[in-house]
Design an enzyme around this catalytic site. Structure first.
Site, PDB file in Angstrom:
ATOM      1  N   ASP A  26      -3.949   2.901  13.472  1.00  0.00           N
ATOM      2  CA  ASP A  26      -3.013   3.708  12.597  1.00  0.00           C
ATOM      3  C   ASP A  26      -4.005   5.219  12.570  1.00  0.00           C
ATOM      4  O   ASP A  26      -4.700   5.867  12.883  1.00  0.00           O
ATOM      5  CB  ASP A  26      -3.616   2.932  11.410  1.00  0.00           C
ATOM      6  N   ARG A  51       1.102  -1.334   0.139  1.00  0.00           N
ATOM      7  CA  ARG A  51      -0.386  -0.062   0.124  1.00  0.00           C
ATOM      8  C   ARG A  51       0.898   1.340   0.175  1.00  0.00           C
ATOM      9  O   ARG A  51       1.942   1.143   1.186  1.00  0.00           O
ATOM     10  CB  ARG A  51      -1.458   0.226   1.736  1.00  0.00           C
TER      11      ARG A  51
END
Length: 534
Positions: free
Chosen positions: A454, A171
């Site tokens: 996150d 990612r």
């Protein structure tokens, strides 16, 4: 001491980050040439796409609601097109690990038994220069099976010799984030294109040689035109590297509210390179707050912990995602289970049951797989999906043709049960402070209150506070109005109760206040935070 390697730089490209041992393996002449090519070809369009985001938010602020696009109706109504067939290693994705690409996490993720690993250079990472370069370096060592790691306590980590590695899906950073340590013609480059180019040049062929390919998760897109930009980057890179067109595959995270109205168009733009969509639900919640932050009571989101996946607007989003993916032959990947197993068995038992219930709902809705943030959750997710999938690798044949989702359902925030409370406000401050402190130190995946957090969590936290301030929200449990003075007072009280010294949170506090209580809303907290990094 080993001398730092030297780099061969294309004309007009500069690298200002330190070049440490082995960095030249990633910052190769080929990688840097590809970065320069992508920047000169695509960066102006990237900046235009970011400007289009601003215009869309202003339209919403002016009272114009998001809706499905009239100009792309023909794409949605054309039942003939499908995305590319599932690529090797992407047929069965019933459980995917996520996490940053440091050496310890890389080994643990690849030993986890998951079907795939989202190797994260985005929200579970930080764009510290060392992370940008060492991430693809660690992935290359893992693919070569030469990776190892020894902790400060002397614990050794290696790949299990008999272990078939999960499919690696990288990612890159979102379109909004720059890379300040690499410039082309005096301009900062795109973090997205840098991460993409560094990984594919160093490791793309390694993946192909193993019978798979360079696969990616694409983050935070807001329109099909942004997907077209990625598709063009893929086409350029495959020609540049001599890789057959269509070798690259991408799963797009539908984690912004505008993108939810363009799911089919996003698949269409990437159809030769598409492998599916993912329900990036925490960033999606952040985007809902962000996009409608000025629109008053109908769009005030209650305490974050009270918003689950069964509330109407989140349910509509996931139902539409599965329907869209399976209609077009693409995989639908569910959301994150962020729980971290602890030593408290009672806590574990309750949390594992919540995870099983969540994954059971996803599997029943037609999702083909889902995410977990800790290796200890892999088996629970696998078992739950296997109850539905059996020996089938996926359930793309489950078309969900009866699902009909309207724009009004996607925007039905006001039906969300729950309230805005001081407890929720304190929790937002608590999590944001602890997360930002770690982020600024270079760690983007942080265990807080038995959850792996996150950047999305910090974004929700500070956006809720900004929204509450600007819309004169009153706390349900205390009757107090949310004011800047109240927030500032709570920030100091919360910090006083956190681990460590209060001074440890000075940079985190300054960053938080810059994005939570300022008059103007900052689109991403990671942008000012990045400027505080070396």
């Amino acid at each position: 001491m080993t001398d730092a390697p030297s780099l061969t730089l294309p004309d007009g490209l500069a690298v200002t980050g330190p070049v440490k041992e082995r960095y030249d393996e990633i910052l190769s002449p080929q990688a840097l040439e590809l970065i320069a090519t992508l920047h000169r070809t695509l960066n102006a369009r990237r900046l235009e796409a970011l400007e289009a985001r601003e215009k869309r938010v202003q339209q919403v602020a002016d009272g114009h609601d998001l809706d499905f696009l009239e100009e792309t109706r023909s794409i949605r109504e054309d039942d003939s097109w499908q995305v590319a067939p599932l690529a090797p290693g992407l047929e069965d994705r019933r459980v995917e690990m996520t996490g940053p690409t440091d050496r310890k996490m890389t080994i643990n993720a690849l030993n986890s038994g998951a079907k795939a690993w989202l190797a994260d250079q985005e929200d579970a990472n930080t764009p510290l220069w060392e992370n940008v370069i060492e991430g693809p370096l660690n992935l290359g060592d893992a693919l070569d099976r030469t990776i190892d790691f020894t902790s400060a306590e002397g614990k050794a980590y290696t790949l299990r010799p008999d272990n078939e590695l999960p499919t690696v899906i990288v990612r890159p950073r979102g379109w909004h984030l720059p890379e300040k340590h690499i410039t082309v013609d005096g301009e900062r480059t795109s973090g997205s294109l840098v991460d993409f180019a560094l990984y594919i040049t160093a490791n793309g062929q390694k993946q192909i040689d193993k019978g798979k390919g360079p696969y990616f998760y694409l983050a935070k897109m807001e329109s099909h035109l942004e997907a077209r930009l990625w598709n063009d980057a893929f086409t350029i890179a495959q020609d540049f590297l001599g890789i057959p067109q269509g070798t690259i595959r991408a799963t797009c995270l539908i984690e912004t509210l505008p993108a939810a109205f363009e799911m089919e168009e996003i698949l269409y733009e990437l159809r030769d390179h598409s492998s599916g969509l993912n329900a990036g639900r925490w960033d999606y919640l952040f985007s809902v707050i962000k996009t409608y932050r000025t629109r008053g009571a109908d769009f005030i989101v209650p305490d974050r912990n009270s918003v689950n996946m069964t509330v109407p607007f989140m349910r509509a989003y996931t139902e539409l995602l599965v329907r869209t993916c399976h209609k077009r032959g693409a995989s639908a990947i569910g959301g994150m289970a962020a729980f971290i197993p602890s030593k408290d068995e009672a806590v574990n038992e309750a949390a594992f049951q919540k995870v099983r219930d969540d994954k059971s709902r996803e599997a029943g809705d037609g999702f083909d797989g889902s995410w977990v943030a800790h290796p200890g959750m892999v088996e629970a997710c696998r078992e739950t999906f296997t109850k539905t999938l059996g020996e089938q690798p996926n359930q793309i044949d489950k078309k969900r043709e009866g699902v009909k989702v309207t724009a009004a359902q996607l925007l039905d925030v006001k039906s969300t049960p729950g309230q805005v409370t001081e407890e929720g406000l304190r929790n937002n401050i608590d999590v944001a402070m602890q997360y930002l402190r770690s982020w600024l130190q270079g760690r983007g995946a942080v265990g807080i209150h038995n959850l792996m957090e996150d950047a999305a969590t910090a974004e929700i936290s500070r956006s809720q506070i900004w929204q509450q301030l600007k819309n004169d929200v009153t706390l349900a449990d205390t009757g107090e109005k949310v004011t800047k003075e109240l927030v500032l007072g709570l920030v100091d009280k919360v910090i006083a109760g956190l681990p460590g010294e209060s001074s440890d949170y000075d940079d985190a506090k300054a960053t938080f206040l810059e994005v939570a209580v300022a008059d103007d809303y900052a689109n991403f907290l990671t942008l000012p935070a990045y400027e505080r990094m070396p």
